[in-house]
Scaffold this motif. Structure first.
Motif, PDB file in Angstrom:
ATOM      1  N   VAL A   2       3.926   5.237  -6.046  1.00 46.52           N
ATOM      2  CA  VAL A   2       3.894   5.073  -7.511  1.00 46.52           C
ATOM      3  C   VAL A   2       2.891   6.065  -8.100  1.00 46.52           C
ATOM      4  O   VAL A   2       3.176   6.780  -9.062  1.00 46.52           O
ATOM      5  CB  VAL A   2       3.521   3.623  -7.928  1.00 46.52           C
ATOM      6  CG1 VAL A   2       3.312   3.540  -9.447  1.00 46.52           C
ATOM      7  CG2 VAL A   2       4.611   2.641  -7.504  1.00 46.52           C
ATOM      8  N   ASP A   3       1.702   6.124  -7.486  1.00 50.04           N
ATOM      9  CA  ASP A   3       0.673   7.062  -7.974  1.00 50.04           C
ATOM     10  C   ASP A   3       1.166   8.503  -7.927  1.00 50.04           C
ATOM     11  O   ASP A   3       0.864   9.311  -8.796  1.00 50.04           O
ATOM     12  CB  ASP A   3      -0.612   6.948  -7.130  1.00 50.04           C
ATOM     13  CG  ASP A   3      -1.324   5.627  -7.388  1.00 50.04           C
ATOM     14  OD1 ASP A   3      -1.034   4.994  -8.416  1.00 50.04           O
ATOM     15  OD2 ASP A   3      -2.153   5.222  -6.549  1.00 50.04           O
ATOM     16  N   ASP A   9       0.833  -1.217   0.000  1.00 49.02           N
ATOM     17  CA  ASP A   9       0.000   0.000   0.000  1.00 49.02           C
ATOM     18  C   ASP A   9       0.863   1.261   0.000  1.00 49.02           C
ATOM     19  O   ASP A   9       0.596   2.215  -0.733  1.00 49.02           O
ATOM     20  CB  ASP A   9      -0.926   0.025   1.236  1.00 49.02           C
ATOM     21  CG  ASP A   9      -2.020  -1.033   1.149  1.00 49.02           C
ATOM     22  OD1 ASP A   9      -2.211  -1.580   0.040  1.00 49.02           O
ATOM     23  OD2 ASP A   9      -2.652  -1.329   2.180  1.00 49.02           O
ATOM     24  N   PHE A  10       1.901   1.244   0.830  1.00 43.86           N
ATOM     25  CA  PHE A  10       2.812   2.391   0.938  1.00 43.86           C
ATOM     26  C   PHE A  10       3.479   2.672  -0.418  1.00 43.86           C
ATOM     27  O   PHE A  10       3.494   3.807  -0.904  1.00 43.86           O
ATOM     28  CB  PHE A  10       3.872   2.094   2.005  1.00 43.86           C
ATOM     29  CG  PHE A  10       4.966   3.133   2.109  1.00 43.86           C
ATOM     30  CD1 PHE A  10       4.697   4.423   2.560  1.00 43.86           C
ATOM     31  CD2 PHE A  10       6.282   2.813   1.762  1.00 43.86           C
ATOM     32  CE1 PHE A  10       5.714   5.383   2.663  1.00 43.86           C
ATOM     33  CE2 PHE A  10       7.297   3.761   1.866  1.00 43.86           C
ATOM     34  CZ  PHE A  10       7.015   5.050   2.312  1.00 43.86           C
ATOM     35  N   PHE A  52       9.451   3.997  -9.689  1.00 39.25           N
ATOM     36  CA  PHE A  52       8.998   5.371  -9.399  1.00 39.25           C
ATOM     37  C   PHE A  52       8.949   5.624  -7.894  1.00 39.25           C
ATOM     38  O   PHE A  52       9.326   6.688  -7.425  1.00 39.25           O
ATOM     39  CB  PHE A  52       7.609   5.615 -10.006  1.00 39.25           C
ATOM     40  CG  PHE A  52       7.630   5.811 -11.496  1.00 39.25           C
ATOM     41  CD1 PHE A  52       7.937   7.049 -12.047  1.00 39.25           C
ATOM     42  CD2 PHE A  52       7.367   4.755 -12.359  1.00 39.25           C
ATOM     43  CE1 PHE A  52       7.979   7.244 -13.423  1.00 39.25           C
ATOM     44  CE2 PHE A  52       7.404   4.935 -13.735  1.00 39.25           C
ATOM     45  CZ  PHE A  52       7.709   6.180 -14.267  1.00 39.25           C
ATOM     46  N   ALA A  53       8.482   4.629  -7.159  1.00 35.02           N
ATOM     47  CA  ALA A  53       8.380   4.776  -5.701  1.00 35.02           C
ATOM     48  C   ALA A  53       9.766   4.840  -5.060  1.00 35.02           C
ATOM     49  O   ALA A  53      10.051   5.742  -4.266  1.00 35.02           O
ATOM     50  CB  ALA A  53       7.583   3.611  -5.114  1.00 35.02           C
ATOM     51  N   LEU A  72       5.216  -8.241  -5.173  1.00 36.66           N
ATOM     52  CA  LEU A  72       4.270  -7.134  -4.948  1.00 36.66           C
ATOM     53  C   LEU A  72       3.369  -6.910  -6.163  1.00 36.66           C
ATOM     54  O   LEU A  72       2.210  -6.548  -6.043  1.00 36.66           O
ATOM     55  CB  LEU A  72       5.029  -5.844  -4.617  1.00 36.66           C
ATOM     56  CG  LEU A  72       5.870  -5.848  -3.333  1.00 36.66           C
ATOM     57  CD1 LEU A  72       6.676  -4.565  -3.219  1.00 36.66           C
ATOM     58  CD2 LEU A  72       4.988  -6.030  -2.096  1.00 36.66           C
ATOM     59  N   ASP A  73       3.942  -7.092  -7.366  1.00 36.23           N
ATOM     60  CA  ASP A  73       3.142  -6.977  -8.596  1.00 36.23           C
ATOM     61  C   ASP A  73       3.848  -7.745  -9.710  1.00 36.23           C
ATOM     62  O   ASP A  73       4.819  -7.266 -10.294  1.00 36.23           O
ATOM     63  CB  ASP A  73       2.962  -5.514  -9.006  1.00 36.23           C
ATOM     64  CG  ASP A  73       1.954  -5.349 -10.149  1.00 36.23           C
ATOM     65  OD1 ASP A  73       1.757  -6.318 -10.912  1.00 36.23           O
ATOM     66  OD2 ASP A  73       1.365  -4.263 -10.285  1.00 36.23           O
ATOM     67  N   ALA A  74       3.350  -8.951  -9.985  1.00 39.94           N
ATOM     68  CA  ALA A  74       4.018  -9.823 -10.965  1.00 39.94           C
ATOM     69  C   ALA A  74       3.901  -9.289 -12.393  1.00 39.94           C
ATOM     70  O   ALA A  74       4.776  -9.501 -13.229  1.00 39.94           O
ATOM     71  CB  ALA A  74       3.432 -11.223 -10.885  1.00 39.94           C
TER      72      ALA A  74
END
Length: 256
Positions: free
Chosen positions: A16-17, A10-11, A245-246, A235-237
């Motif tokens: 990223v957003d 979530d963090f 970006f994060a 976290l995201d495959a």
């Protein structure tokens, strides 16, 4: 900073957003390929800009703009149609250890790639594996230097199979392959899946990744990249390198 996996996701998704936004372009070398609309111009401008993307960001952007000027703001046309004498104007160019002779060599190698190998995307997609592009980068380097070349220029393309994190070329591949629907990354190479991308690992992203427990290894090398890739794919495959970006934003803009 110890976060549970769901909290960490979530963090990072929130960051990223925040950073995967058109505003990001203004301070990043990705602005150079954004000056173009033709696929080949975008991919060549991106490749040359990424190649010199180390050091001070302002000087990277200035020098990448200088490169485009020297190529008459038509990189594809210059690369495919230049005469030997046209290369002389590149000689005074310099960015850190990348000099005019390296630049000339890059132009010749790119011409060879577009004339004899079907372009940049073709080479990378031919050797793509289902979960990695690191062999692709290795094979690309072989093709790039299969024509007569200056020995010194080889150092400007990293080889992940020699344990390099290959930060600049992984960043370039993110630009070309990842379609973020936000107008930052281009997503113009449709033949390669974003799930195969690796995070551009540098001082900033490495330090932040260690603080967040995504990375244990101390050096920023090929082994560290494999470790970080594994953590980000959990976290995201489908889109692991969105977290670049994060990590970068937290390091550069927030001094995390």
């Amino acid at each position: 900073m110890k976060l549970k996996k769901s909290e960490l996701k979530d963090f990072l998704d929130e960051k990223v957003d925040l950073y995967n936004h058109p505003k990001f372009i203004e301070s990043d070398p990705i602005q150079i390929p954004h000056q173009f609309s033709k696929k080949e111009d975008i991919e060549i401008a991106g490749f040359l800009s990424a190649t010199i993307a180390w050091g001070n960001r302002k000087s990277i952007i200035n020098n990448a703009n200088k490169m485009m000027e020297l190529l008459d703001h038509s990189p594809f046309q210059f690369i495919t149609q230049h005469k030997e004498t046209d290369l002389e104007r590149l000689e005074p160019f310099v960015h850190r250890t990348f000099n005019g002779y390296d630049f000339m060599q890059f132009i010749k190698s790119l011409k060879h790639i577009y004339k004899n190998h079907g372009g940049l995307e073709t080479i990378f997609s031919q050797h793509a594996e289902k979960d990695s592009l690191q062999t692709s980068i290795h094979e690309f380097k072989k093709v790039f230097f299969e024509i007569p070349h200056l020995e010194r220029t080889q150092k400007h393309i990293s080889d992940p199979l020699k344990n390099s994190a290959a930060k600049r070329i992984n960043m370039y591949l993110r630009w070309m392959i990842r379609d973020d629907n936000n107008g930052v990354d281009f997503g113009i190479w449709k033949s390669i899946a974003p799930s195969t991308l690796s995070c551009p690992l540098d001082v900033h992203s490495g330090n932040v990744a260690r603080k967040l427990d995504l990375l244990k290894r101390k050096q920023n090398d090929g082994k560290a990249l494999a470790e970080l890739d594994k953590a980000l794919r959990k976290l995201d495959a489908k889109d692991p390198v969105k977290y670049d970006f994060a990590l970068f934003g937290l390091g550069v803009f927030e001094g995390f």
